[in-house]
Design an enzyme around this catalytic site. Structure first.
Site, mmCIF file in Angstrom:
data_model
loop_
_atom_site.group_PDB
_atom_site.id
_atom_site.type_symbol
_atom_site.label_atom_id
_atom_site.label_comp_id
_atom_site.label_asym_id
_atom_site.label_seq_id
_atom_site.Cartn_x
_atom_site.Cartn_y
_atom_site.Cartn_z
ATOM 1 N N LEU A 1 5.974 32.733 69.793
ATOM 2 C CA LEU A 1 4.550 32.649 69.517
ATOM 3 C C LEU A 1 3.774 33.041 70.765
ATOM 4 O O LEU A 1 4.227 32.791 71.882
ATOM 5 C CB LEU A 1 4.144 31.225 69.111
ATOM 6 C CG LEU A 1 4.699 30.658 67.803
ATOM 7 C CD1 LEU A 1 4.208 29.225 67.619
ATOM 8 C CD2 LEU A 1 4.300 31.508 66.604
ATOM 9 N N ASP A 2 2.621 33.634 70.567
ATOM 10 C CA ASP A 2 1.745 33.939 71.702
ATOM 11 C C ASP A 2 1.322 32.642 72.374
ATOM 12 O O ASP A 2 1.203 31.595 71.726
ATOM 13 C CB ASP A 2 0.497 34.688 71.222
ATOM 14 C CG ASP A 2 0.838 35.976 70.495
ATOM 15 O OD1 ASP A 2 1.906 36.537 70.764
ATOM 16 O OD2 ASP A 2 0.019 36.400 69.657
#
Length: 219
Positions: A53-54
């Protein structure tokens, strides 16, 4: 909050965690402690990332305890992924499939987007549906059919509805904690060993009033 508070599921093959917004999944230039570092200390074994995930995004991150389990999940169609996103109000239609072509720009650390197929651009598909319209925002449930770099962020921005707080993709203002209102909410998959169907839901963040309102809507 301790690492054990973030654990959603664990067995001999997998550990699944709820990443807070702002924490890197793995080591980066900031040298901040990563979710992977904490998970390795907790599990006391080497771990292999299944998804990422960012940093400003929250939600589900899967890790494998064995390389073969990571390999099993390498095909994108092995996991059904659903996200929640808060976007600028007025998205139409209320339910739609978006298809674009994306390429990662490593220098700018963002996704370049095209409406048509081009060399080096990868087809990127997601389905979205409005869960609830609020005063200034629409709450979307998003299902990813492909898993590209910054895919949700770039595609929603491209249709004029950037995620709240996502100034990299043309949101009007950033969130005070530099998070964005994107949450990896739910996954389902067939367990690679037991063959049982597993469904995991990550609690919605409680770091601001808007997310708290979303949590109430999803109950």
């Amino acid at each position: 909050m301790t690492i054990s508070d973030l654990v959603l599921y664990k067995d001999h093959n997998l550990i699944i965690l709820n990443k807070p917004a702002g924490m890197p999944v793995q080591n980066d230039k900031s040298k901040d402690t990563s979710l992977l570092q904490l998970a390795i200390m907790y599990a006391k074994t080497t771990l292999f990332l299944i998804n990422r995930l960012d940093r400003p995004t929250s939600g589900i991150v899967m890790m494998a305890k064995k390389k073969e389990i990571q390999t099993f999940f390498a095909s994108n169609d092995k996991i059904k992924k659903e996200y929640l996103a808060v976007v600028k109000k007025g998205i139409t239609p209320a339910k739609n499939t978006l298809t674009h072509y994306l390429k990662k720009d490593g220098r700018k650390m963002r996704a370049e987007i095209s409406e048509t197929a081009k060399a080096e651009y990868k087809e990127s598909i997601l389905d979205y549906e409005i869960v609830k319209s609020m005063d200034n925002y629409d709450l979307l449930k998003i299902e990813l059919r492909t898993g590209r770099f910054h895919q949700i962020r770039a595609q929603l921005s491209n249709i004029g509805h950037p995620i709240k707080g996502d100034v990299k993709y043309h949101a009007r203002r950033k969130n005070s904690d530099r998070s964005i209102h994107l949450h990896a909410y739910q996954i389902s998959f067939q367990h690679p060993k037991s063959k049982k169907q597993i469904e995991i839901t990550a609690p919605i963040p409680q770091n601001d009033g808007l997310w708290k309102s979303v949590a109430e809507l999803m109950q």
